[in-house]
Write a protein that holds these residues in place. Sequence first.
Motif, PDB file in Angstrom:
ATOM      1  N   ASP A  43      40.955  45.327  35.583  1.00 45.63           N
ATOM      2  CA  ASP A  43      41.856  45.186  36.904  1.00 45.63           C
ATOM      3  C   ASP A  43      40.758  45.543  37.965  1.00 45.63           C
ATOM      4  O   ASP A  43      40.730  44.755  39.159  1.00 45.63           O
ATOM      5  N   GLY A  44      39.371  45.984  37.735  1.00 47.34           N
ATOM      6  CA  GLY A  44      38.478  46.308  39.165  1.00 47.34           C
ATOM      7  C   GLY A  44      38.167  44.795  39.339  1.00 47.34           C
ATOM      8  O   GLY A  44      37.986  44.568  40.649  1.00 47.34           O
ATOM      9  N   ALA A  45      37.717  44.012  38.539  1.00 43.64           N
ATOM     10  CA  ALA A  45      37.225  42.732  38.674  1.00 43.64           C
ATOM     11  C   ALA A  45      38.286  41.887  39.432  1.00 43.64           C
ATOM     12  O   ALA A  45      37.975  40.855  40.234  1.00 43.64           O
ATOM     13  N   PHE A  46      39.597  42.115  39.059  1.00 42.15           N
ATOM     14  CA  PHE A  46      40.810  41.171  39.292  1.00 42.15           C
ATOM     15  C   PHE A  46      40.909  41.384  40.866  1.00 42.15           C
ATOM     16  O   PHE A  46      40.878  40.597  41.835  1.00 42.15           O
ATOM     17  N   LYS A  47      40.598  42.778  41.292  1.00 38.16           N
ATOM     18  CA  LYS A  47      40.959  43.033  42.840  1.00 38.16           C
ATOM     19  C   LYS A  47      39.670  42.893  43.583  1.00 38.16           C
ATOM     20  O   LYS A  47      39.730  42.364  44.753  1.00 38.16           O
ATOM     21  N   SER A  48      38.422  42.873  42.674  1.00 33.41           N
ATOM     22  CA  SER A  48      37.405  42.453  43.842  1.00 33.41           C
ATOM     23  C   SER A  48      37.055  40.970  43.933  1.00 33.41           C
ATOM     24  O   SER A  48      36.811  40.640  45.160  1.00 33.41           O
ATOM     25  N   LEU A  49      37.782  40.077  43.083  1.00 28.28           N
ATOM     26  CA  LEU A  49      37.901  38.766  43.408  1.00 28.28           C
ATOM     27  C   LEU A  49      38.690  38.514  44.572  1.00 28.28           C
ATOM     28  O   LEU A  49      38.569  37.452  45.295  1.00 28.28           O
ATOM     29  N   LEU A  50      39.868  38.989  44.547  1.00 30.77           N
ATOM     30  CA  LEU A  50      40.891  38.796  45.369  1.00 30.77           C
ATOM     31  C   LEU A  50      40.467  39.242  46.759  1.00 30.77           C
ATOM     32  O   LEU A  50      40.558  38.375  47.911  1.00 30.77           O
ATOM     33  N   LYS A  51      39.790  40.308  46.882  1.00 31.83           N
ATOM     34  CA  LYS A  51      38.977  40.659  48.054  1.00 31.83           C
ATOM     35  C   LYS A  51      38.078  39.608  48.637  1.00 31.83           C
ATOM     36  O   LYS A  51      37.893  39.349  49.728  1.00 31.83           O
ATOM     37  N   ASP A  52      37.108  39.101  47.784  1.00 32.99           N
ATOM     38  CA  ASP A  52      36.134  38.178  48.273  1.00 32.99           C
ATOM     39  C   ASP A  52      36.771  37.038  48.788  1.00 32.99           C
ATOM     40  O   ASP A  52      36.219  36.233  49.696  1.00 32.99           O
ATOM     41  N   GLU A  53      37.930  36.577  47.938  1.00 37.90           N
ATOM     42  CA  GLU A  53      38.463  35.249  48.365  1.00 37.90           C
ATOM     43  C   GLU A  53      39.717  35.860  49.515  1.00 37.90           C
ATOM     44  O   GLU A  53      40.049  34.474  50.002  1.00 37.90           O
ATOM     45  N   LYS A  54      39.685  36.605  50.108  1.00 38.35           N
ATOM     46  CA  LYS A  54      40.499  37.099  51.270  1.00 38.35           C
ATOM     47  C   LYS A  54      41.880  36.410  50.785  1.00 38.35           C
ATOM     48  O   LYS A  54      42.646  35.967  51.623  1.00 38.35           O
ATOM     49  N   SER A  55      42.460  36.885  49.380  1.00 35.41           N
ATOM     50  CA  SER A  55      43.644  36.505  49.055  1.00 35.41           C
ATOM     51  C   SER A  55      44.366  37.907  48.921  1.00 35.41           C
ATOM     52  O   SER A  55      43.982  38.880  48.921  1.00 35.41           O
ATOM     53  N   GLN A  56      45.814  37.816  48.798  1.00 37.71           N
ATOM     54  CA  GLN A  56      46.537  39.080  48.902  1.00 37.71           C
ATOM     55  C   GLN A  56      46.731  39.199  47.377  1.00 37.71           C
ATOM     56  O   GLN A  56      46.764  38.536  46.426  1.00 37.71           O
ATOM     57  N   ASP A  57      46.974  40.776  47.102  1.00 34.19           N
ATOM     58  CA  ASP A  57      47.341  41.045  45.613  1.00 34.19           C
ATOM     59  C   ASP A  57      48.493  40.901  45.448  1.00 34.19           C
ATOM     60  O   ASP A  57      49.569  41.248  45.678  1.00 34.19           O
ATOM     61  N   PHE A  58      48.797  39.682  44.371  1.00 37.84           N
ATOM     62  CA  PHE A  58      50.219  39.297  44.191  1.00 37.84           C
ATOM     63  C   PHE A  58      50.628  39.834  42.978  1.00 37.84           C
ATOM     64  O   PHE A  58      51.865  39.586  42.498  1.00 37.84           O
ATOM     65  N   LEU A  59      50.153  40.848  42.238  1.00 37.99           N
ATOM     66  CA  LEU A  59      50.918  41.593  41.146  1.00 37.99           C
ATOM     67  C   LEU A  59      51.078  43.052  41.224  1.00 37.99           C
ATOM     68  O   LEU A  59      50.189  43.639  41.808  1.00 37.99           O
ATOM     69  N   SER A  60      52.068  43.374  40.929  1.00 38.55           N
ATOM     70  CA  SER A  60      52.286  44.817  41.098  1.00 38.55           C
ATOM     71  C   SER A  60      51.489  45.565  39.902  1.00 38.55           C
ATOM     72  O   SER A  60      50.912  45.148  38.751  1.00 38.55           O
ATOM     73  N   ALA A  61      51.680  46.935  39.857  1.00 34.85           N
ATOM     74  CA  ALA A  61      50.954  47.723  38.750  1.00 34.85           C
ATOM     75  C   ALA A  61      51.770  47.588  37.495  1.00 34.85           C
ATOM     76  O   ALA A  61      51.104  47.566  36.598  1.00 34.85           O
TER      77      ALA A  61
END
Length: 463
Positions: A43-61
């Motif tokens: 999950d940590g790598a997933f959120k870091s990639l979205l932050k770098d790409e300036k994309s929204q987090d599209f998945l709920s917990a």
Amino acid sequence: MAESQLMCMEDGLMPAAVPESKPQFYYSEQHRVALELLITDGDGAFKSLLKDEKSQDFLSAREIKAIASSFVKYKHEEDDGGASASRDKRDDAGSLRSTYWPQMSDTEVPPLDIGWPSSGRFKGVNRVLVYTHPPKEGSPHIKEVVRKLIQESCKVVAIVMDLLTDLQILGDLFEASKRGVPVYIVLDEQGAPHFLDMCSRLQVGARELKNVRTRTVKGIGLSLSVGRIPGNVHSKYMLIDGDKVMFGTYSFSWSSSRMDRNMITVMSGQVVDFYDNDFRELYANSDKLDLFKEFHISKPQTGTLSRAAVPKRPTAATSRFQVNLGDASRGDLKVPAHKYHNPKYLLALGQIPGPSEPLQDFFNKMEPPDPAQQDLENPTEELENITPAPSQPEKKESKKFKTLTFSTKWRKKGKKNQTSDEVIEDNAANPSDDASKNTLTRDETQDSLKKKKRGFMSIFRRS
């Protein structure tokens, strides 16, 4: 695989990116890369990639937890052991699986073998009834509606459900199967183990499962480079007799009917054809779930039914107006006596039809009507009193009497016939003996003889 993914695989064709603000937005390559990183690195790598790409987090917990727990890796050749060598042989032999995009399926389409109503007929105007849980004022409970539909079915019951664990609904389905109603069930693959558990509690047997066909189907899922994320089936509807459909959010489980808020819609009419086609498509794409094998029950024999024994045809017909021509060559064929004549002809002769009798007895008892109301039982009495005039030649008169004698012999037999012959011959030989006793002239004698002759001839024609 999404349509946009398929388009990207075309040579020299790269569709324009669809922004997320448009309704047509469905797939993003950034989302696919993020999902692969979520599965491989967490999950940590997933959120870091979205932050770098300036994309929204599209998945709920909850979704992240469900994807991580249901992900399935692809099987590699080293994991298959000896199966890889046999697969290579099949590929070299030109099997359908050697093609990346096969145009034909390598499995047969499962048939609806226990019956399916015709869907080509017109079903009338669409009618809609809506029920909720908790029920509205004056409306029945949604479980009551479902059970009544199953219990009143007579042609077919077809169910697509994510979870089917309600004991009362299962009991109604098996009762419908025992009545001879075909029951088809298509379950979500992840809900199949729970369905089997509840069926084992009911202790179902071969009689309950005889007209039940159960299959499982998967969701569309998402294929990635490292594995596959499976999907679920959330379609919830039930077809009844091919002319009614129930659909909505209600799952056939105890908790769904007691604790959840649900809504179902019962529709009839031409719209049912859509659900009819959709069910057959799901059934064709599903996998078999053999209940006989799961519960170790021997399948009932499905051989051809033995036809009832047909009695042999009688040797001779017993009908009044029919005789078997095929039996006519037999020497021992006995035709009933009533076949020789029709009773309606007896009415013309002044007799009432009675029991059947031989032809000879019928002729002996038949008495023709006399137009002159004379008694013809003893014609000798009148013939004795009838003598020609003494002035007539003996030859011609005797000839006329001989003609009458022949007719009498043909009509009557026995002692009476012999007596009448002797009397006529005596009168013909000695016509002048009793001439004084008779006052008949020649013309009157000839007229009476002609009348008698005509009466006998008419009797012969009628008979």
